[in-house]
Design a protein around this motif. Structure first.
Motif, short mmCIF file in Angstrom:
data_model
loop_
_atom_site.label_atom_id
_atom_site.label_comp_id
_atom_site.label_asym_id
_atom_site.label_seq_id
_atom_site.Cartn_x
_atom_site.Cartn_y
_atom_site.Cartn_z
N PRO A 1 0.32 -16.96 73.99
CA PRO A 1 0.31 -16.22 75.26
C PRO A 1 -1.09 -16.05 75.82
O PRO A 1 -1.28 -15.95 77.03
CB PRO A 1 0.93 -14.87 74.89
CG PRO A 1 0.70 -14.73 73.42
CD PRO A 1 0.78 -16.12 72.87
N HIS A 2 -2.06 -16.01 74.94
CA HIS A 2 -3.47 -15.87 75.32
C HIS A 2 -4.31 -16.02 74.06
O HIS A 2 -3.76 -16.26 72.97
CB HIS A 2 -3.73 -14.50 75.98
CG HIS A 2 -3.11 -13.34 75.28
ND1 HIS A 2 -3.47 -12.93 74.01
CD2 HIS A 2 -2.11 -12.50 75.65
CE1 HIS A 2 -2.76 -11.89 73.64
NE2 HIS A 2 -1.91 -11.61 74.61
N ALA A 3 -5.59 -15.89 74.18
CA ALA A 3 -6.47 -15.96 73.02
C ALA A 3 -6.30 -14.70 72.17
O ALA A 3 -5.58 -13.76 72.55
CB ALA A 3 -7.92 -16.12 73.47
N PHE B 1 -14.24 -16.28 64.12
CA PHE B 1 -13.17 -17.15 63.65
C PHE B 1 -11.97 -17.22 64.59
O PHE B 1 -10.84 -17.52 64.17
CB PHE B 1 -12.69 -16.75 62.25
CG PHE B 1 -13.72 -16.94 61.16
CD1 PHE B 1 -14.44 -18.11 61.07
CD2 PHE B 1 -13.97 -15.93 60.25
CE1 PHE B 1 -15.41 -18.29 60.09
CE2 PHE B 1 -14.93 -16.09 59.25
CZ PHE B 1 -15.65 -17.28 59.17
N GLY B 2 -12.19 -16.93 65.87
CA GLY B 2 -11.09 -16.97 66.82
C GLY B 2 -10.12 -15.82 66.69
O GLY B 2 -9.08 -15.80 67.34
N MET B 3 -10.46 -14.83 65.84
CA MET B 3 -9.58 -13.69 65.60
C MET B 3 -10.22 -12.38 66.07
O MET B 3 -9.81 -11.30 65.66
CB MET B 3 -9.24 -13.56 64.12
CG MET B 3 -8.49 -14.73 63.55
SD MET B 3 -7.90 -14.41 61.86
CE MET B 3 -9.45 -14.17 61.00
N ASP B 4 -11.25 -12.48 66.90
CA ASP B 4 -11.96 -11.29 67.39
C ASP B 4 -12.74 -10.60 66.28
O ASP B 4 -13.04 -9.41 66.36
CB ASP B 4 -10.98 -10.30 68.04
CG ASP B 4 -11.58 -9.66 69.30
OD1 ASP B 4 -12.52 -10.24 69.86
OD2 ASP B 4 -11.10 -8.59 69.70
N GLY B 5 -13.05 -11.35 65.24
CA GLY B 5 -13.74 -10.76 64.10
C GLY B 5 -12.80 -9.90 63.27
O GLY B 5 -11.67 -9.61 63.66
N VAL B 6 -13.27 -9.51 62.11
CA VAL B 6 -12.44 -8.74 61.18
C VAL B 6 -13.27 -7.61 60.57
O VAL B 6 -14.41 -7.83 60.15
CB VAL B 6 -11.89 -9.64 60.05
CG1 VAL B 6 -11.12 -8.83 59.04
CG2 VAL B 6 -11.02 -10.75 60.62
N LEU B 7 -12.70 -6.43 60.54
CA LEU B 7 -13.26 -5.32 59.77
C LEU B 7 -12.48 -5.28 58.47
O LEU B 7 -11.24 -5.21 58.49
CB LEU B 7 -13.11 -4.00 60.53
CG LEU B 7 -13.86 -2.78 59.95
CD1 LEU B 7 -15.36 -2.99 60.03
CD2 LEU B 7 -13.45 -1.51 60.68
#
Length: 485
Positions: A351-353, A218-224
């Motif tokens: 600033p970045h992804a 989801f563009g958030m580096d995944g979620v735990l």
């Protein structure tokens, strides 16, 4: 007297205008400049795209509301920025061009004391060859008109399936750097549910295609996250949902060309492949609008204001993923060169992804851009408005109101189905949006007590209630400000 100009009347622009007008006396001028005549509640485009809600239910005309509330409105588009004025105009201004009526094509220097750039993104369909809404059997749900057309295409396909025709449906991202995977995820669940309701699910093959390296990124580096009494990865949750609904998936895919019924894509492994379809809804890349900026002597100073999107108080130093921190992200959304210019919501340059950047074996960037959702857009617009209000009232610059995506949460609800008793919601609440690996090193940068997932009818109810609550809020009905952003 101060004059605040807001560019754009989406979630950020509208929220900012509403709070400014409510808290500032009438001697201060609040002006909205937008090429759009209507406000639309974008999250409900999904229901328009499956024919369960008419587009007129998610929008309303801006001019009558702004007139009633004492907010100036110019239906015009921004052309260029002049933060120092010019040789004939001492005040800073935005050169704007009217898009309708007798003044269509006429340009005006819209002066300001404070400027809020809430222009949002350009839907950069042209970044992918052949990705044109309504052509090549591809559609979009990014606007209400796009969603209307998507339902026209989908309903026609459903009728064909009722006549015995098998169909292939492709939903996801239409570019190697697209964002808004969450919207595509919600749409694919709704399409699958709609096919069930029309008793044609067995006639369709549904496939998810995305630039994510794994499901649920989801563009958030995944979620735990916490899920019931377990700790679960978002990838596991999405995989469980897709398997339960018989949805196939293609990940790590950068779509680069669309032909009639054929999507061409490159994989992270460096392979070039195609996927055929009869109906596709693919989210395009987002980009800035290509605005130019000039100083008082007409010298180009675009690099002071824009880096694609608008430059704000972020750390834009180029650094590897391992050195990214939440401190890189902006807190006040104020331009460092011109302190009276702000850019909340989607208008600011990140600033970045957030997700780890990845390249294919051919060197092509294939990874999601940062998600740009309604909740942070509203929150950041309100804090910008609050800082401007306090600056005007106190007579000195105030930036006491702050909010970084690194200390801000977001709740995302993907509702499948429509109606009070029929439907299911997939709810994911994330805190913080940008992972803080130093503060939460053992839970992938998130607070497990505030990051959780749920599936069920309750989430669907909440999504439906939020639709009506936020339309009420946007119309500035009595006590609208009590509804949080």
């Amino acid at each position: 007297m101060s004059k605040i100009v807001i560019l754009g009347a989406g979630i950020s622009g509208h929220v900012a205008a509403a709070h400014l007008r409510r808290k500032l006396s009438k001697e201060h001028e609040v002006v909205v400049v937008s090429p759009n005549s209507n406000y639309q509640w974008i999250p409900s485009n999904i229901w328009v795209g499956i024919g369960r809600m008419k587009s007129e239910k998610i929008l309303f005309p801006l001019a009558p509301l702004y007139k009633k509330k004492g907010i100036g409105f110019k239906q015009a588009k921004a052309v260029s920025f002049h933060p120092e004025g010019d040789s004939t105009e001492q005040k800073p201004y935005v050169l704007s061009e009217y898009v309708v009526g007798d003044n269509k094509g006429k340009q005006e220097k819209v002066t300001y004391d404070y400027l809020i750039n809430a222009t949002g993104p350009k839907l950069n369909f042209e970044a992918t060859e052949g990705l044109i809404p309504g052509e090549n059997k591809t559609y979009s749900v990014c606007t209400y008109t796009h969603a209307d057309h998507a339902w026209e295409g989908l309903s026609a396909l459903i009728e064909d399936m009722k006549k015995g025709k098998k169909a292939k449906i492709l939903i996801g991202t239409g570019h190697a750097k697209s964002t808004c995977q969450g919207a595509a995820f919600e749409y694919i669940l709704n399409v699958e549910e709609e096919l069930q309701k029309h008793n044609v699910r067995d006639m369709a093959e549904i496939t998810w295609i995305a630039n994510e390296h794994e499901l649920g990124d989801f563009g958030m580096d995944g979620v735990l996250m916490s899920y019931n009494d377990m700790i679960m990865k978002s990838s596991e949750l999405v995989e469980m949902i897709f398997e339960d609904r018989g949805i196939k998936w293609i990940i790590g895919a950068g779509v680069n060309k669309i032909e009639d019924g054929i999507a061409h894509y490159e994989t992270l492994d460096g392979d070039y492949k195609t996927e055929s379809y009869d109906f596709a809804m693919l989210i395009p890349a987002f980009s800035g609008h290509g605005f130019k900026a000039y100083d008082k002597n007409e010298n180009d100073i675009t690099e002071k204001l824009f880096k694609g999107f608008m430059i704000v108080d972020a750390d834009y130093t180029s650094k590897p993923y391992e050195e990214w921190t939440v401190q890189d992200w902006p807190e006040t959304y104020q331009n460092p060169s011109y302190k009276n210019i702000f850019a909340p919501g989607i208008a600011f340059a990140p600033p970045h992804a957030i997700s780890k950047p990845r390249k294919s074996k051919n060197g092509t960037d294939i990874s999601p851009a940062p998600p740009r959702t309604g909740m942070p857009s509203g929150i950041t617009a309100k804090l910008v408005a609050e800082n401007i209000i306090e600056t005007i009232k106190n007579g000195k610059t105030s930036t006491d109101h702050k909010g970084s995506l690194g200390n801000m949460g977001a709740a995302c609800i993907a509702s499948a189905g429509f109606g009070f008793w029929k439907g299911s919601g997939v709810s994911i609440t994330t805190y913080p949006i940008v992972p803080d690996f130093k503060k939460y090193p053992d839970s992938h940068g998130r607070h497990l007590g505030k990051t959780f997932g749920a599936i069920g009818l309750a989430g669907h109810w909440l999504k439906l209630m939020l639709h009506y609550a936020f339309i009420y809020k946007a119309k500035m009905r009595p006590f609208w400000w009590l509804i949080p952003e």
